[in-house]
Design a protein around this motif. Structure first.
Motif, PDB file in Angstrom:
ATOM      1  N   PRO A 120      40.678   0.520  80.771  1.00 14.74           N
ATOM      2  CA  PRO A 120      40.312   1.788  81.414  1.00 14.74           C
ATOM      3  C   PRO A 120      39.295   2.524  80.561  1.00 14.74           C
ATOM      4  CG  PRO A 120      42.518   1.903  80.468  1.00 14.74           C
ATOM      5  CD  PRO A 120      42.104   0.483  80.394  1.00 14.74           C
ATOM      6  N   PRO A 121      38.467   3.373  81.177  1.00 18.76           N
ATOM      7  CA  PRO A 121      37.386   4.052  80.432  1.00 18.76           C
ATOM      8  C   PRO A 121      37.864   4.782  79.182  1.00 18.76           C
ATOM      9  CG  PRO A 121      37.099   4.372  82.787  1.00 18.76           C
ATOM     10  CD  PRO A 121      38.426   3.694  82.622  1.00 18.76           C
ATOM     11  N   ARG A 122      39.055   5.392  79.212  1.00 21.24           N
ATOM     12  CA  ARG A 122      39.514   6.164  78.056  1.00 21.24           C
ATOM     13  C   ARG A 122      39.812   5.264  76.856  1.00 21.24           C
ATOM     14  NH1 ARG A 122      43.901   5.522  81.344  1.00 21.24           N
ATOM     15  NH2 ARG A 122      45.876   4.879  80.368  1.00 21.24           N
ATOM     16  N   LEU A 182      38.116   2.289  76.352  1.00 24.47           N
ATOM     17  CA  LEU A 182      36.965   1.428  76.072  1.00 24.47           C
ATOM     18  C   LEU A 182      36.381   1.649  74.678  1.00 24.47           C
ATOM     19  CD1 LEU A 182      35.081  -0.735  77.061  1.00 24.47           C
ATOM     20  CD2 LEU A 182      33.677   1.033  78.143  1.00 24.47           C
ATOM     21  N   PRO A 183      36.179   2.900  74.210  1.00 24.05           N
ATOM     22  CA  PRO A 183      35.632   3.066  72.854  1.00 24.05           C
ATOM     23  C   PRO A 183      36.499   2.411  71.780  1.00 24.05           C
ATOM     24  CG  PRO A 183      35.496   5.130  74.076  1.00 24.05           C
ATOM     25  CD  PRO A 183      36.338   4.199  74.896  1.00 24.05           C
ATOM     26  N   SER A 184      37.819   2.531  71.915  1.00 21.81           N
ATOM     27  CA  SER A 184      38.709   1.917  70.922  1.00 21.81           C
ATOM     28  C   SER A 184      38.639   0.400  70.984  1.00 21.81           C
ATOM     29  CB  SER A 184      40.150   2.386  71.155  1.00 21.81           C
ATOM     30  OG  SER A 184      40.282   3.770  70.890  1.00 21.81           O
ATOM     31  N   VAL A 185      38.555  -0.155  72.177  1.00 19.82           N
ATOM     32  CA  VAL A 185      38.434  -1.604  72.329  1.00 19.82           C
ATOM     33  C   VAL A 185      37.129  -2.093  71.707  1.00 19.82           C
ATOM     34  CG1 VAL A 185      38.188  -3.494  73.989  1.00 19.82           C
ATOM     35  CG2 VAL A 185      39.906  -1.719  74.367  1.00 19.82           C
ATOM     36  N   VAL A 186      36.061  -1.325  71.853  1.00 20.41           N
ATOM     37  CA  VAL A 186      34.782  -1.693  71.251  1.00 20.41           C
ATOM     38  C   VAL A 186      34.893  -1.712  69.729  1.00 20.41           C
ATOM     39  CG1 VAL A 186      32.400  -0.939  70.891  1.00 20.41           C
ATOM     40  CG2 VAL A 186      33.383  -0.894  73.185  1.00 20.41           C
ATOM     41  N   VAL A 187      35.637  -0.768  69.163  1.00 17.21           N
ATOM     42  CA  VAL A 187      35.854  -0.762  67.711  1.00 17.21           C
ATOM     43  C   VAL A 187      36.561  -2.049  67.275  1.00 17.21           C
ATOM     44  CG1 VAL A 187      37.105   0.365  65.826  1.00 17.21           C
ATOM     45  CG2 VAL A 187      35.865   1.747  67.498  1.00 17.21           C
ATOM     46  N   VAL A 188      37.590  -2.434  68.023  1.00 21.12           N
ATOM     47  CA  VAL A 188      38.301  -3.672  67.720  1.00 21.12           C
ATOM     48  C   VAL A 188      37.356  -4.861  67.827  1.00 21.12           C
ATOM     49  CG1 VAL A 188      40.183  -5.201  68.422  1.00 21.12           C
ATOM     50  CG2 VAL A 188      40.508  -2.711  68.471  1.00 21.12           C
ATOM     51  N   THR A 189      36.528  -4.866  68.854  1.00 22.05           N
ATOM     52  CA  THR A 189      35.586  -5.967  69.065  1.00 22.05           C
ATOM     53  C   THR A 189      34.587  -6.081  67.927  1.00 22.05           C
ATOM     54  OG1 THR A 189      35.764  -5.778  71.472  1.00 22.05           O
ATOM     55  CG2 THR A 189      33.819  -6.886  70.610  1.00 22.05           C
ATOM     56  N   VAL A 190      33.992  -4.958  67.551  1.00 24.51           N
ATOM     57  CA  VAL A 190      32.985  -4.974  66.484  1.00 24.51           C
ATOM     58  C   VAL A 190      33.594  -5.465  65.174  1.00 24.51           C
ATOM     59  CG1 VAL A 190      31.499  -3.520  65.058  1.00 24.51           C
ATOM     60  CG2 VAL A 190      31.567  -3.185  67.534  1.00 24.51           C
ATOM     61  N   GLY A 191      34.828  -5.048  64.885  1.00 23.20           N
ATOM     62  CA  GLY A 191      35.440  -5.439  63.625  1.00 23.20           C
ATOM     63  C   GLY A 191      36.007  -6.837  63.628  1.00 23.20           C
ATOM     64  N   ALA A 192      36.860  -7.152  64.614  1.00 23.94           N
ATOM     65  CA  ALA A 192      37.625  -8.396  64.592  1.00 23.94           C
ATOM     66  C   ALA A 192      36.928  -9.561  65.272  1.00 23.94           C
ATOM     67  CB  ALA A 192      38.995  -8.168  65.245  1.00 23.94           C
ATOM     68  N   VAL A 193      36.133  -9.299  66.301  1.00 26.08           N
ATOM     69  CA  VAL A 193      35.541 -10.383  67.087  1.00 26.08           C
ATOM     70  C   VAL A 193      34.154 -10.756  66.570  1.00 26.08           C
ATOM     71  CG1 VAL A 193      34.799 -11.098  69.395  1.00 26.08           C
ATOM     72  CG2 VAL A 193      36.873  -9.725  69.117  1.00 26.08           C
ATOM     73  N   VAL A 194      33.367  -9.767  66.156  1.00 23.30           N
ATOM     74  CA  VAL A 194      31.983 -10.034  65.755  1.00 23.30           C
ATOM     75  C   VAL A 194      31.801  -9.911  64.242  1.00 23.30           C
ATOM     76  CG1 VAL A 194      29.570  -9.387  66.044  1.00 23.30           C
ATOM     77  CG2 VAL A 194      31.131  -9.233  67.991  1.00 23.30           C
ATOM     78  N   GLY A 195      32.071  -8.731  63.682  1.00 21.50           N
ATOM     79  CA  GLY A 195      31.746  -8.460  62.293  1.00 21.50           C
ATOM     80  C   GLY A 195      32.485  -9.320  61.286  1.00 21.50           C
ATOM     81  N   PHE A 196      33.805  -9.316  61.334  1.00 21.95           N
ATOM     82  CA  PHE A 196      34.599 -10.048  60.351  1.00 21.95           C
ATOM     83  C   PHE A 196      34.308 -11.552  60.368  1.00 21.95           C
ATOM     84  CE2 PHE A 196      38.474 -12.234  58.964  1.00 21.95           C
ATOM     85  CZ  PHE A 196      38.648 -11.667  57.703  1.00 21.95           C
ATOM     86  N   PRO A 197      34.361 -12.224  61.525  1.00 23.04           N
ATOM     87  CA  PRO A 197      34.088 -13.672  61.510  1.00 23.04           C
ATOM     88  C   PRO A 197      32.679 -14.006  61.026  1.00 23.04           C
ATOM     89  CG  PRO A 197      35.138 -13.019  63.571  1.00 23.04           C
ATOM     90  CD  PRO A 197      34.753 -11.761  62.870  1.00 23.04           C
ATOM     91  N   LEU A 198      31.686 -13.212  61.439  1.00 25.94           N
ATOM     92  CA  LEU A 198      30.306 -13.501  61.041  1.00 25.94           C
ATOM     93  C   LEU A 198      30.122 -13.339  59.539  1.00 25.94           C
ATOM     94  CD1 LEU A 198      27.411 -14.170  61.887  1.00 25.94           C
ATOM     95  CD2 LEU A 198      27.033 -11.727  62.267  1.00 25.94           C
TER      96      LEU A 198
END
Length: 300
Positions: free
Chosen positions: A72-74, A76-92
């Motif tokens: 849900p929109p409310r 989404l910002p928190s999910v993006v934080v999780v994505t940037v840290g755990a899905v993209v940033g940390f593995p790379l």
């Protein structure tokens, strides 16, 4: 989104600790398998790129459970934080770092992650940490810095900078994911974060591609498969469930086992020599993180 004091202060149940241990075992295998797969697939594909096959399974899980594919929109910002840290940033960052440091060396630096997670949880929940909390965290940081400065296996370099940045991003994503998982099951948060990262990961993979001299082996393919399903999906499902059920700071203590487990797996799977200093440093850092989490501040 606020954190319920009762949930934060509750004693972790056996179920929460079990899920936490399962997640930590899954994470402990990430460094050895990443180092094994990077020569064949390259750091970009092994790092964030491994989330692409995991995202396919995430779609299937959400569809079977009749959950929405997007948060849900409310949230989404928190999910993006999780994505940037755990899905993209940390593995790379980890995949790049492992080109210049050993998996065992990386494990010692990542021993800072429980302390970082506790600090992020404090900041996220707007708690007031007592001075002793910060003293224990400073002690752990000093131990790791001392190891990096005087260890015989390497000097402080770009790989260590990448590892420290990875710890920072991962700690933030853990805290945010743990808070989100109090409202939505942890496996749903994991799936949403994987799907949210697909556009950025596709760009990275398309731009970088696969190494031209890649030497594919069944072992490298199996390692990549584990990183996609084990590290990127199953381990996070268990971890966020544990953080939500048992509290971010308290369940985070289970992660103190991760550096030692990683060293053991690296020795068994990669034949890396165990630096005699690594185990006592890892244990000492674990003690400081444990004490810092026990000094967790009271709610306002």
């Amino acid at each position: 989104m606020t954190v319920s004091p009762s949930r934060v202060d509750a004693q972790p149940t056996a179920s929460a600790l079990g899920f936490g241990l399962a997640g930590v075992i899954g994470f402990s295998l990430t460094l050895p398998f990443t180092r094994y797969a990077v020569p064949a697939f390259g750091p970009e594909l092994v790092g964030p790129g491994r989330s692409l096959p995991a995202a396919l399974f995430a779609v299937a899980l959400l569809a079977v459970a009749r959950r929405p594919l997007l948060p849900p929109p409310r949230m989404l910002p928190s999910v993006v934080v999780v994505t940037v840290g755990a899905v993209v940033g940390f593995p790379l960052l980890i995949a790049h770092a492992l080109r210049s440091v050993s998996a065992s060396h990386a494990a010692v630096v990542i021993a800072l992650l429980p302390a970082g997670t506790a600090i992020m949880a404090v900041l996220r929940a707007r708690e007031r940490p007592p001075m002793v909390f910060w003293l224990w965290c400073a002690a752990g940081t000093a131990l790791v810095a001392g190891y990096l400065g005087f260890a015989a296996d390497s000097r402080f370099g770009i790989g260590d900078v990448e590892l420290l940045a990875a710890v920072l991003l991962c700690a933030l994503s853990y805290a945010e994911g743990g808070v989100l998982s109090r409202r939505v099951p942890g496996w749903v948060i994991t799936c949403w974060s994987l799907l949210a990262g697909v556009p950025a990961v596709l760009v990275i993979v398309v731009v970088t591609g696969v190494p031209s001299r890649a030497e594919l082996t069944w072992g490298a393919v199996a390692a990549f498969g584990y990183l996609a399903l084990g590290s990127s999906l199953l381990a996070f499902c268990c971890w966020y469930r544990a953080l939500a059920d048992g509290g971010i700071a308290k369940v985070g203590q289970v992660q103190l086992l991760q550096p030692i487990l990683t060293m053991i797996f690296a020795a068994v799977l990669l034949g890396e020599r165990l630096d005699p200093a690594m185990i006592p440093v890892g244990l000492a850092v674990g003690v400081t993180v444990f004490m810092a989490q026990r000094a967790r501040p009271a709610e306002r």
